[in-house]
Design a protein around this motif. Structure first.
Motif, PDB file in Angstrom:
ATOM      1  N   MET A  66      -1.861  -0.034   8.890  1.00 23.26           N
ATOM      2  CA  MET A  66      -2.121   0.789   7.712  1.00 23.26           C
ATOM      3  C   MET A  66      -0.977   0.721   6.687  1.00 23.26           C
ATOM      4  O   MET A  66      -1.210   0.498   5.496  1.00 23.26           O
ATOM      5  N   ASN A  67       0.252   0.903   7.122  1.00 24.31           N
ATOM      6  CA  ASN A  67       1.383   0.915   6.183  1.00 24.31           C
ATOM      7  C   ASN A  67       1.608  -0.459   5.564  1.00 24.31           C
ATOM      8  O   ASN A  67       1.885  -0.569   4.365  1.00 24.31           O
ATOM      9  N   ALA A  68       1.496  -1.510   6.365  1.00 26.57           N
ATOM     10  CA  ALA A  68       1.663  -2.869   5.838  1.00 26.57           C
ATOM     11  C   ALA A  68       0.557  -3.189   4.830  1.00 26.57           C
ATOM     12  O   ALA A  68       0.825  -3.758   3.758  1.00 26.57           O
ATOM     13  N   LEU A  69      -0.678  -2.823   5.169  1.00 24.93           N
ATOM     14  CA  LEU A  69      -1.783  -3.068   4.243  1.00 24.93           C
ATOM     15  C   LEU A  69      -1.602  -2.293   2.944  1.00 24.93           C
ATOM     16  O   LEU A  69      -1.857  -2.828   1.858  1.00 24.93           O
ATOM     17  N   ARG A  70      -1.149  -1.068   3.040  1.00 20.13           N
ATOM     18  CA  ARG A  70      -0.913  -0.275   1.834  1.00 20.13           C
ATOM     19  C   ARG A  70       0.152  -0.953   0.958  1.00 20.13           C
ATOM     20  O   ARG A  70      -0.031  -1.115  -0.251  1.00 20.13           O
ATOM     21  N   SER A  71       1.240  -1.369   1.563  1.00 22.44           N
ATOM     22  CA  SER A  71       2.303  -2.045   0.804  1.00 22.44           C
ATOM     23  C   SER A  71       1.798  -3.348   0.194  1.00 22.44           C
ATOM     24  O   SER A  71       2.133  -3.675  -0.957  1.00 22.44           O
ATOM     25  N   PHE A  72       1.001  -4.087   0.950  1.00 19.51           N
ATOM     26  CA  PHE A  72       0.441  -5.342   0.450  1.00 19.51           C
ATOM     27  C   PHE A  72      -0.435  -5.088  -0.776  1.00 19.51           C
ATOM     28  O   PHE A  72      -0.239  -5.703  -1.833  1.00 19.51           O
TER      29      PHE A  72
END
Length: 93
Positions: A66-72
């Motif tokens: 979730m956090n990586a996807l949000r940052s991406f």
């Protein structure tokens, strides 16, 4: 001995098509990865390979990243991806 039915882990999400939304998120993510050269592409590619080896479903992958996807999605200004990610987080994860 009679086999017991396999429980549906998304039963509490009746009326919210979490699987279809997760599939849509995966399509959006892959398409965005193809047109981006951010460091997140390498990270997500590695995680996708790990996911395949472990046999995780789309929703599990999204919840785990979730956090990586949000940052991406923030990094590439992808409003559609962010909106769907927020929906999935709030309703399905």
């Amino acid at each position: 001995m009679q086999e017991q039915p396999v429980p549906d882990r998304y039963k509490s999400f009746i009326g919210i098509d979490c699987d279809a939304n997760a599939e849509r998120m995966m399509r959006l993510m892959r398409a965005a990865m193809e047109r981006s050269d951010t460091p997140w592409v390498g990270y997500l590619s590695t995680k996708l390979a790990e996911r395949a080896r472990m046999g995780q479903d789309d929703l599990h992958f999204i919840g785990s990243q979730m956090n990586a996807l949000r940052s991406f999605f923030e990094g590439i200004d992808d409003a559609e991806g962010l909106a769907l990610l927020n929906h999935l987080e709030e309703h399905c994860c």
